[in-house]
Scaffold this motif. Sequence first.
Motif, mmCIF file in Angstrom:
data_model
loop_
_atom_site.group_PDB
_atom_site.id
_atom_site.type_symbol
_atom_site.label_atom_id
_atom_site.label_comp_id
_atom_site.label_asym_id
_atom_site.label_seq_id
_atom_site.Cartn_x
_atom_site.Cartn_y
_atom_site.Cartn_z
ATOM 1 N N ASN A 107 0.783 -1.305 -0.001
ATOM 2 C CA ASN A 107 -0.176 -0.061 -0.141
ATOM 3 C C ASN A 107 0.777 1.105 0.029
ATOM 4 O OD1 ASN A 107 -2.421 -1.436 0.191
ATOM 5 N ND2 ASN A 107 -2.120 -1.934 2.281
ATOM 6 N N THR A 112 1.056 5.705 -0.543
ATOM 7 C CA THR A 112 0.328 7.050 -0.282
ATOM 8 C C THR A 112 0.691 8.113 -1.324
ATOM 9 O OG1 THR A 112 0.022 7.014 2.004
ATOM 10 C CG2 THR A 112 -0.205 8.947 0.943
ATOM 11 N N ILE A 115 0.961 11.940 -2.555
ATOM 12 C CA ILE A 115 0.646 13.137 -2.101
ATOM 13 C C ILE A 115 1.113 14.293 -3.306
ATOM 14 C CG2 ILE A 115 1.236 15.048 -0.763
ATOM 15 C CD1 ILE A 115 2.328 12.646 1.215
ATOM 16 N N ARG A 127 -4.184 14.022 -1.700
ATOM 17 C CA ARG A 127 -3.555 12.689 -0.919
ATOM 18 C C ARG A 127 -4.345 11.581 -1.163
ATOM 19 N NH1 ARG A 127 -0.350 13.175 3.550
ATOM 20 N NH2 ARG A 127 0.155 11.347 4.322
ATOM 21 N N GLU A 128 -4.042 10.523 -1.398
ATOM 22 C CA GLU A 128 -4.596 9.192 -1.806
ATOM 23 C C GLU A 128 -4.006 8.316 -1.413
ATOM 24 O OE1 GLU A 128 -6.478 7.285 -5.864
ATOM 25 O OE2 GLU A 128 -5.680 9.155 -6.059
ATOM 26 N N GLN A 129 -4.863 6.999 -0.939
ATOM 27 C CA GLN A 129 -4.290 5.828 -0.403
ATOM 28 C C GLN A 129 -4.115 4.938 -1.730
ATOM 29 O OE1 GLN A 129 -2.542 5.466 2.495
ATOM 30 N NE2 GLN A 129 -3.141 7.356 2.771
ATOM 31 N N ARG A 150 4.795 7.404 -1.386
ATOM 32 C CA ARG A 150 5.173 6.982 0.045
ATOM 33 C C ARG A 150 5.032 5.548 0.239
ATOM 34 N NH1 ARG A 150 4.260 12.053 4.014
ATOM 35 N NH2 ARG A 150 5.403 13.266 3.098
ATOM 36 N N GLU A 158 3.809 2.834 2.768
ATOM 37 C CA GLU A 158 3.237 3.123 4.171
ATOM 38 C C GLU A 158 4.014 2.250 5.285
ATOM 39 O OE1 GLU A 158 -1.152 2.098 4.121
ATOM 40 O OE2 GLU A 158 -1.329 3.637 2.588
#
Length: 68
Positions: A21, A23, A25, A35-37, A63, A65
């Motif tokens: 997973n 992120t 940005i 910003r999104e997962q 990034r 997680e």
Amino acid sequence: KFVAEGFGNGEFVFDHLPAGNLTVIASRHGEALHREQVSVSPEGSLTFSLPLRAFEPVDVEIRCEGKS
């Protein structure tokens, strides 16, 4: 990290990534705009879209997680 600019929503695809997973940005001049997962597919592909118009460049950071 990379810089993106262009017209309309940004469409991005990255291949050959390890599962996990992430992120995403997107920011401009230090101000976070989106910003999104997101998750890497079982086949190792990451696809995401930025709902931003980047007439002026945006900084994009992806990034990993951390585990809790």
